[in-house]
Structure formats: structure tokens, C-alpha cells
Design an enzyme around this catalytic site. Structure first.
Site, PDB file in Angstrom:
ATOM      1  N   TRP A 325       0.087   2.309  -3.519  1.00 54.23           N
ATOM      2  CA  TRP A 325       0.135   2.525  -4.964  1.00 54.23           C
ATOM      3  C   TRP A 325      -1.232   2.992  -5.470  1.00 54.23           C
ATOM      4  O   TRP A 325      -1.323   3.800  -6.383  1.00 54.23           O
ATOM      5  CB  TRP A 325       0.539   1.214  -5.664  1.00 54.23           C
ATOM      6  CG  TRP A 325       0.522   1.283  -7.157  1.00 54.23           C
ATOM      7  CD1 TRP A 325       1.548   1.650  -7.982  1.00 54.23           C
ATOM      8  CD2 TRP A 325      -0.586   0.979  -8.038  1.00 54.23           C
ATOM      9  NE1 TRP A 325       1.156   1.584  -9.295  1.00 54.23           N
ATOM     10  CE2 TRP A 325      -0.155   1.177  -9.356  1.00 54.23           C
ATOM     11  CE3 TRP A 325      -1.901   0.552  -7.826  1.00 54.23           C
ATOM     12  CZ2 TRP A 325      -0.969   0.967 -10.466  1.00 54.23           C
ATOM     13  CZ3 TRP A 325      -2.718   0.357  -8.923  1.00 54.23           C
ATOM     14  CH2 TRP A 325      -2.256   0.559 -10.217  1.00 54.23           C
ATOM     15  N   HIS A 326      -2.286   2.475  -4.817  1.00 51.52           N
ATOM     16  CA  HIS A 326      -3.632   2.811  -5.285  1.00 51.52           C
ATOM     17  C   HIS A 326      -3.997   4.271  -5.049  1.00 51.52           C
ATOM     18  O   HIS A 326      -4.832   4.824  -5.761  1.00 51.52           O
ATOM     19  CB  HIS A 326      -4.677   1.908  -4.613  1.00 51.52           C
ATOM     20  CG  HIS A 326      -4.727   0.556  -5.217  1.00 51.52           C
ATOM     21  ND1 HIS A 326      -3.881  -0.454  -4.819  1.00 51.52           N
ATOM     22  CD2 HIS A 326      -5.468   0.036  -6.218  1.00 51.52           C
ATOM     23  CE1 HIS A 326      -4.125  -1.534  -5.541  1.00 51.52           C
ATOM     24  NE2 HIS A 326      -5.075  -1.263  -6.402  1.00 51.52           N
ATOM     25  N   GLY A 327      -3.404   4.885  -4.065  1.00 53.85           N
ATOM     26  CA  GLY A 327      -3.749   6.289  -3.860  1.00 53.85           C
ATOM     27  C   GLY A 327      -3.170   6.843  -2.588  1.00 53.85           C
ATOM     28  O   GLY A 327      -2.758   6.104  -1.682  1.00 53.85           O
ATOM     29  N   PHE A 478      -5.862   6.131 -10.272  1.00 54.52           N
ATOM     30  CA  PHE A 478      -4.647   5.597  -9.694  1.00 54.52           C
ATOM     31  C   PHE A 478      -3.499   5.778 -10.673  1.00 54.52           C
ATOM     32  O   PHE A 478      -2.427   5.386 -10.480  1.00 54.52           O
ATOM     33  CB  PHE A 478      -4.808   4.119  -9.327  1.00 54.52           C
ATOM     34  CG  PHE A 478      -6.014   3.866  -8.441  1.00 54.52           C
ATOM     35  CD1 PHE A 478      -6.346   4.795  -7.464  1.00 54.52           C
ATOM     36  CD2 PHE A 478      -6.802   2.759  -8.579  1.00 54.52           C
ATOM     37  CE1 PHE A 478      -7.454   4.601  -6.647  1.00 54.52           C
ATOM     38  CE2 PHE A 478      -7.908   2.539  -7.766  1.00 54.52           C
ATOM     39  CZ  PHE A 478      -8.233   3.466  -6.800  1.00 54.52           C
TER      40      PHE A 478
END
Lengths: 478, 225
Positions: A325-327, A478
Site C-alpha cells: 500500500w505504501h508504494g 503514498f
């Protein structure tokens, strides 16, 4: 428009005055004003993405009503799939297309085949991960019959794009925020002053702590091959405080700003670096995301009901997805996996809920045992952040290799004295205020006014002096 | 609400008054700098026939007093270690705009050709400007570079500061630098504190052949690099 920008310093009082002096008589006026302000706030980044935000909002609003109104399960499911599919589709295209295309090409190349893919020059719409998750939680909650949908489009739109939380959270829930949107807000002096204190502390964390640590972290991570282990350790330490100051600072400003308008947002940080084990850390770090994954991924996957193996599988699932999800980078996936591995012993020994209260509650100092566990947890976190910060896995492993060489015990190339002094002051205040919502919440309230104001002056002076070119918040990417 | 607004106003007024105490510190900051070269430019007192611009290659590599002696002219070194071409241009602009005497010759040293494109290891030395923030020209430059906002900068003295203002000791460019009267900054330190990959000075290095050696290095960097 960044929270730490001069534009925001103008925008906020204007909206505040209009809200409490012009729109204070009716709920509709309050909500419409905040909605206009929120769209203006968002359009300051890139007005073109306003349409994407509006489309996502309309989709979830309409899907919510359809899920609620259809009596048959298959129809309800269909609308859920449409909403989730389109939302994740947007997220996939804007955030992950290049990553998947590149990873696929690399994978195929292992078999001696060559795939030509066109990488798209895509700009990531700011806040897409956050407002997508807002919308998803809303349709999930309706689908699972936890809430009824709202038929007021303005209320729903404000829930999704209320400007303090629009670009980097906290990730709100309809069950928590929507009832506040639907009720007229009355000015509360105590709440407003508390909000200002939280904004002040958030600015200190971002401008003084995070941006100062960023200078050293960037220098060391960008030139890691020039330094020995001890300097790399300083670099990892600097990034550890950079990311905490940056993200929790942002959250403090968001929560404080929302309080000025009579809203209470979900708490996002609860002094995570004072955690005694990694499970406690994850109950205190980015709380709104962790609880989102717990409620909408971990529990639907079966949670901890199906025995140890299922518990382990589900824990790994949420950490890997959380990392991703962060990247769109394997470094984030690895960071997620590493945290899952940290979690594993606690899970197997069924001791992941041992430390629910804040450390040393009611005492000035922790016990030796608590202190020892805090240090161990902190060092594990520092190590994991290396993977979060590194540009790619090769760099990360090289960094780790040098870090654990004998050069770890040599004198570092430099010691960032100012940054370390600031961190010490910062952590001291955080420690004293750890039993409250945020460090300054009750700090100095009983002091004589002259002394209390002197302390605030000191904080503002630091913010002014350390304020340079506006620096982006890390979590905006993000 | 009225109470809230009144309290914020009182707090702001008291802070505004407190802030003005720092005018003294701001005006004293240039005196704490050992390196006075930029201040000379800002005051329009530069009076040289030959000026040297550049980064550390120029600062350490060219001893202006040697050129003065050999060529029988007034030479002065305005090179700043770690500075880029953008910074050199800024100095040149200050030279021309503040009523300084125009030099007959300008010697620009370049570390390498890529300096003209992009090099992240050298930059615009903003921190050299902060101690001189009492000068409007410096303040303007920081605004142009979006370091500070104009309104806040006009309103608050503290907002004009950076962390160097809190250090009330005399300040050298860096701990291992010395500066000559001619503006050159030969480095006499040993290189033991630097990573091994940094260039070691040759064993025959001594003060006598210092300018010759370093001039050769500049030459090789610019023309052969």
C-alpha cells in the site's frame, strides 16, 4: 497546499472565520463551506485530479445506496464488486501500473524472453490511497450492515474529502466521522485551544525534527557507499525520526485543524517509539491504517479464529498488503514482510497483546525491563526502516552489509549534534506527555502563564528558525 | 469565540514584541563570521583587478596573493568550497549591482564539465547567506529561492534566521578551513578524517609548491577532465 506552507497559514484562518462567523447558523452552510474549502485545498495541487476524486465520491455514494436498497445478496455483491473493482482499478493504474509492467518484464526475462512494455508517465494523484480507502470502508460497512447509507450527497462528499484528512489521512470510518458531519458544530473553546496546541506540536515535529533529520538521512542514504557502519547507523536513526516526525506531525496538524472546526478525527499515532514489542508498535503506529487492514482484510480472511497457521497466514497477508500500500516498490513489500517476521514469535507464543497500556503508566521512569524491551523494539524498527527508505533492495542489502561490518565500531564520519539535541528534547517532551492524546495536550497547562507562553514561544522560535524551503510530507507520495 | 480570538491576538502581540528583541542578534551575526568576503561585496567595497570564482578547487587551489605578487595586480579569491555555478553567478551579480569596482579579469574555475549541467555534490551555498540576512539584497535572494515567505519575513525577525544564528561563537567556513587575507582558503589539515577514497595530497606537497600543484590540478580538471 502544504500544511507547513504560508498559503495554508492564510487559508486556515479565512476558512475558520467564515465557518464560525458566516456559516455558523446552519448545518448545511457549515458543510457546504467546508466542502468548497476542501475542493479548493485539493485543487491547489493539481485541479485535473479533482475530477478523479469527484468520480470516486459519486461512485461510492451511489454504490452505497444500491447495496443498501437491493434485497438480493447477488445484487448487493455486484454493487460491492463494481465499487471495489473501480476504486482498486484506479489505484492500480495510477500507482502500480509501471511496477507491475516492469516486474512482469523482469520475470519473463529470467526465461530468456523479452517483453516490450510501455511505461506510462503517470503522476500519482495526491491522497489517492487515502480517499480510496475512505470510500471502500464506507461501502464495506454498508455491505456488512454496520451502517445505513447517507442520502445527503454533500454530507457524504465532506466525509470523503474533508481537507485536513484528504491527502494523508487519518483514514476515517463512516461510523466515526459521518455522524459528526450530520450534526451542527458548536464552537468549543477548550477544543479549539487544544487544536491549536496540536497544530503547533505537529509543525514542530515536521519542520524542526523531520526536516532536520532529513538532511542527514538523505546525505547518508544517498552516499551510503562512502560511509562505514557507524555512520550508516546514524543515517538509519535519522530516518527513523524523520519519518516519525513527518507523518505523526502531519497527523497532529490534521487532527488539530479538524478540532478547530469542531471535529474529532481518529487518532493516528500513540507514541510508537515507546513500544515494548512489535505488536504494541503496530497498535501505536499509523493506527487508522492498521485498524483498516484489521477490519477489512484480517477479519474477513478469518482473523485468528482458524488456529495458529491461519493466524500466521493472515498476519503475513496484512503486513505484505500494508507494505505494498505504501508504494510500488519491492522495498516496501520487504519492509512489510520483515515486520510480519518480527510479529511471528509473539503470535506463536500468544503474547501479542501483552502490552496494551502505555509504558510506565503513572511513573516518571520505566523499569529496567521495560526500558530494555523498548530499546530492543526501537532498534528492530530502525533496522526495518532501512528497507523502507532505500531506493531498491540491492541498495538496502548493501547498506545492511556495511552496517554490520566491523566499521560499525569505528568513529562515525560525522555526528549530527544539532539533530541529536533536538531529538533528545523532542523525545523528552513526548515521554512526559505519553499518557495523553498528544505530547503537548496537557503539558505545561498548570504552569504560570508567563512560563507557559515562554515555552510556546520557544517552540514557535524553533519552527521559525528551522523553517526553510517547504518540504513535502513523505506520506503524500503514498 | 470572542475570548478565543482576543487571546490569540494578545498572544500574537506579545510574541511580536518578543521577536523584535532579536534584531540585535541579527545585526550582530555578520561580525561572528571569519569569512567576510560576501559582506565586502554587499557593501560595495570590493576593489580588485582580478577576481577568482569557483568551488573548493578555486578556493584551495589558487592563492590570490601569489597571483598578486607574480602579476603585480590586486587579486582576490571569491571561491566558496562546495558552491556551484549558480552561486558563482550570484556573487558576480552582487559584484556588479552593489557599486564594487569592476575587475579587469575574472578567473572562473570549474570542477568538471558536468558542473554546467547538474551536480548534486555542489550547490548554492544558502547557509553563507543567512548570517548576512540583515542586508535586504540577501533577504531578496532567499525569497526568490523560496526559502522564506515575504510577508512572514517582513513581520518577524526570527523567521529570517536559521540555526547558525543561535551559535554565538566566531565561525570559520568549516572546522578545518582557514582563510587568507586574499580570500584563498588553503587547507592544511591531514586527510585522516576523510574516507579513504578521497584524494590524498602527494608526499612532495609543501607550502612552497602549493599554488603550482593546485593550479595544475585546476588545469587538469578543467581542460582534461
Amino acid at each position: 497546499m502544504l500544511f507547513n506552507s504560508f498559503n495554508f497559514a492564510l487559508f486556515l484562518p479565512i476558512v475558520f472565520i467564515l465557518y464560525w462567523f458566516v456559516a455558523n447558523k446552519s448545518l448545511k452552510a457549515q458543510n457546504v463551506l467546508l466542502l468548497i474549502a476542501s475542493y479548493f485545498f485539493y485543487s491547489c495541487w493539481d485541479w485535473r485530479f479533482v475530477f478523479l476524486l469527484a468520480f470516486s465520491t459519486v461512485l461510492d455514494f451511489y454504490s452505497g445506496i444500491k447495496i443498501f436498497e437491493h434485497k438480493t445478496q447477488s445484487r448487493r455483491k455486484l454493487w460491492l464488486v463494481i465499487s471495489v473493482g473501480i476504486n482498486l482499478g484506479f489505484l492500480g493504474v495510477f500507482k502500480y501500473y509501471n511496477f507491475f509492467a516492469e516486474s512482469f518484464a523482469d520475470f519473463i526475462a529470467n526465461f530468456g524472453l523479452k517483453v516490450h512494455y510501455s511505461s506510462l508517465n503517470i503522476i500519482l494523484p495526491v491522497g489517492i490511497s487515502f480517499y480510496t480507502f475512505h470510500g471502500l470502508s464506507y461501502v464495506f460497512d454498508i455491505y456488512y450492515e454496520r451502517i445505513k447509507p447517507t442520502y445527503n450527497f454533500v454530507d457524504y462528499t465532506l466525509f470523503v474529502c474533508f481537507f485536513p484528512l484528504l491527502v494523508a489521512g487519518p483514514i476515517e470510518r463512516a461510523t466515526h466521522l459521518l455522524p459528526q458531519v450530520e450534526k451542527i458544530r458548536k464552537f468549543d473553546y477548550t477544543k479549539a485551544v487544544d487544536g491549536l496546541r496540536q497544530i503547533l506540536w505537529g509543525l514542530f515535529k515536521k519542520i524542526v525534527i523531520a526536516d532536520t533529520c532529513a538532511i542527514h538521512a538523505n546525505l547518508i542514504f544517498d552516499n551510503a557507499d562512502m560511509y562505514g557502519g557507524s555512520t550508516l547507523f546514524i543515517g538509519a536513526l535519522m530516518f527513523t525520526f524523520q519519518i516519525y516526525g513527518d507523518f505523526s506531525g502531519y497527523s497532529d496538524i490534521a487532527l488539530g485543524t479538524a478540532r478547530l472546526f469542531g471535529f474529532e478525527l481518529l487518532r493516528n499515532f500513540a507514541f510508537p517509539y515507546f513500544s515494548r514489542d512489535i505488536a504494541e508498535f503496530w497498535r501505536r503506529w499509523h493506527i487508522s491504517l492498521s485498524s483498516w487492514f484489521r477490519d477489512y482484510l484480517y477479519f474477513p480472511l478469518g482473523g485468528s479464529k482458524g488456529g495458529t497457521l491461519m493466524k500466521v497466514r493472515n498476519t503475513f497477508a496484512i503486513f505484505l498488503v500494508s507494505g505494498f500500500w505504501h508504494g510500488a516498490n519491492w522495498t516496501f513489500v520487504f519492509w512489510g514482510a520483515l515486520n510480519a517476521i518480527y510479529f511471528l514469535p509473539l503470535l506463536l507464543m500468544n503474547s501479542n497483546r501483552n502490552n496494551l497500556e502505555i509504558v510506565a503508566k503513572g511513573n516518571l521512569l520505566p523499569s529496567f525491563k521495560e526500558f530494555f524491551y523498548m530499546i530492543i523494539t526501537f532498534l528492530m524498527t530502525v533496522f526495518a526502516w532501512i528497507f523502507f527508505r532505500a531506493a531498491n533492495l540491492t541498495e538496502a542489502f548493501h547498506f545492511v552489509q556495511t552496517l554490520f561490518s566491523k566499521s560499525l565500531f569505528e568513529a562515525p564520519n560525522f555526528i549530527p549534534k544539532v539533530a541529536l539535541l533536538l531529538i533528545s528534547f523532542f523525545m523528552f517532551i513526548e515521554w512526559l506527555g505519553r499518557e495523553n492524546q498528544f505530547a503537548l495536550s496537557k503539558f505545561a497547562l498548570t504552569w504560570p502563564r508567563a512560563l507557559r507562553w515562554s515555552f510556546y514561544f520557544l517552540i514557535i522560535t524553533c519552527i521559525f528558525i528551522f523553517n526553510g524551503k517547504e518540504q513535502q510530507f513523505i506520506y503524500f507520495q503514498f | 469565540m470572542k475570548h478565543f480570538i482576543v487571546k490569540i491576538l494578545i498572544f500574537s502581540i506579545v510574541f511580536f514584541a518578543f521577536d523584535k528583541l532579536f534584531i540585535l542578534l541579527r545585526n550582530r551575526a555578520p561580525e561572528l563570521e571569519v569569512d567576510k568576503r560576501m559582506e565586502v561585496l554587499l557593501q560595495g567595497k570590493m576593489d580588485a583587478d582580478l577576481l577568482i570564482f569557483g568551488s573548493s578547487v578555486g578556493a584551495r587551489g589558487i592563492i590570490a596573493s601569489t597571483l598578486s605578487k607574480e602579476l603585480n595586480i590586486k587579486a582576490y579569491n571569491l571561491s566558496y568550497p562546495g558552491s556551484n555555478i549558480d552561486f558563482h553567478e550570484y556573487l558576480l551579480t552582487q559584484l556588479l549591482e552593489n557599486g564594487n569596482r569592476k575587475p579587469k579579469t575574472i578567473l572562473l574555475t570549474l570542477d568538471e564539465p558536468s558542473e554546467l549541467i547538474l551536480n548534486s555534490s555542489i550547490n548554492f551555498r544558502l547557509e553563507r547567506l543567512y548570517p548576512l540576512i540583515k542586508y535586504p539584497k540577501v533577504r531578496e535572494e532567499l525569497l526568490v529561492r523560496e526559502e522564506k515567505s515575504k510577508l512572514l519575513s517582513d513581520l518577524f525577525v526570527l523567521y529570517q534566521f536559521n540555526k547558525s544564528h543561535l551559535d554565538l561563537r566566531k565561525k570559520n567556513f568549516t572546522a578545518h578551513d582557514s582563510i587568507m587575507n586574499c580570500g584563498s582558503m588553503p587547507s592544511y589539515t591531514t586527510t585522516t578524517n576523510f574516507p579513504a577514497k578521497y584524494e590524498q595530497l602527494p608526499s612532495h606537497y609543501n607550502k612552497e609548491n602549493e599554488s603550482k600543484y593546485l593550479l595544475n590540478r585546476v588545469h587538469s580538471n578543467v581542460f582534461d577532465g
